[in-house]
Design an enzyme around this catalytic site. Structure first.
Site, PDB file in Angstrom:
ATOM      1  CG  HIS A 143      49.030  14.743  53.279  1.00 24.98           C
ATOM      2  ND1 HIS A 143      49.662  13.598  52.850  1.00 24.98           N
ATOM      3  CD2 HIS A 143      49.083  15.609  52.237  1.00 24.98           C
ATOM      4  CE1 HIS A 143      50.074  13.760  51.613  1.00 24.98           C
ATOM      5  NE2 HIS A 143      49.736  14.973  51.207  1.00 24.98           N
TER       6      HIS A 143
ATOM      7  CB  SER B  84      52.123  10.986  48.206  1.00 25.58           C
ATOM      8  OG  SER B  84      51.320  11.696  49.127  1.00 25.58           O
TER       9      SER B  84
END
Length: 283
Positions: free
Chosen positions: A37, A187
């Site tokens: 990210h 994640s």
């Protein structure tokens, strides 16, 4: 950096940035930030004058038996990381702001959503992705939106969405970020215990083995897939899918000719993981 919760606030902030002559970059996320990210945020910061990061765990792309409730959430941590990367706005709306009472519209992209993750997770998944991304584009009206290549099918869906609906947004796909041992950052990696974490490296090793075979001249899709399956099998992993498809329209391939997407999804321990690699079949 400011944290905004409403569509009106975001539109006002973007309008003021445009009045200052700044271009707008958008990084859509579901939070639980990792280096993947952050690499998107850095790219946006390098290109655009005003960077908006959305943080929204989108319920419409999760199935009934998927991990919506367990999906990792830590807004305070994410906000600190985004601020350190020079993000201007973190858009973290409640669900009711994105899907108000009476919301009744869903966007469906034909064809490329029916295979790979669309087949294994169900048609709701990419319908949810396409709908929330279209909403974010309508809210932020970015010049450029940044996505990770790890979600290769998602990138293709978003490109088709933008093309078909004439949305004036440039889509930039940024390279997969990996751990030193090759595991693609996700994640969902937090779900892995030590044993599963070690086994999970087989996904990237399987793709690399097929890539090595292609570089040595192997062109038969079955042989390339068999090479990758052997690596997964040694790690005790049975994939949900492992397929070689055209890198643009996701049609199945019998042989490697141009660029092809070799994509894999598998459950390893408590985590469902995906990875992919572009195999080059040209001269």
């Amino acid at each position: 950096m400011i944290i905004l919760r409403t569509i009106a606030e975001v539109r006002d902030a973007v309008a003021r940035a445009r009045e200052d002559g700044r271009s707008i970059g958008l990084v859509p996320t579901m939070g639980a930030f990792h280096e993947g990210h952050l690499s998107l945020m850095r790219r946006a910061r390098a290109v655009d004058g005003f960077v908006v990061v959305s943080l929204f765990v989108n319920p419409t792309q999760f199935g009934a038996n998927e991990d919506l409730g367990a999906y990792p959430r830590d807004e305070a941590r994410d906000a600190a990381l985004a601020e350190a990367e020079g993000v201007d706005v973190l858009f973290a709306p409640p669900v009711a702001e994105v899907y108000p009472d009476g919301f009744a519209t869903t966007i469906h992209v034909e064809g490329i959503t029916d295979v790979l993750c669309g087949a294994s997770r169900g048609p709701h998944h990419f319908d949810g992705v396409a709908t929330v991304v279209a909403k974010l584009f309508g809210i932020v009206a970015p010049d450029t939106a940044y996505f990770g290549q790890k979600d290769a099918q998602q990138v293709l869906v978003v490109r088709r969405l933008v093309r078909d609906l004439d949305i004036p947004v440039r889509i930039e796909a940024c390279p997969i970020v990996r751990e030193d041992d090759g595991l693609a950052l996700s994640s969902r990696n937090v779900y892995l215990d030590a044993e599963s974490r070690a086994r999970a490296t087989a996904l990237s090793r399987a793709l690399a083995a097929a890539d090595d075979a292609a570089r040595r001249g192997e062109r038969d899709a079955g042989a390339l897939i068999a090479t990758a399956l052997a690596v997964l099998g040694d790690a005790g992993i049975v994939p949900e899918y492992l397929e070689l498809r055209d890198a643009v329209d996701l049609r199945p391939l019998d042989a490697l000719e141009g660029d092809a997407l070799l994509a894999v999804a598998a459950r390893v321990g408590a985590a469902r993981l995906i990875d992919n690699r572009i195999l080059r079949g040209g001269a």
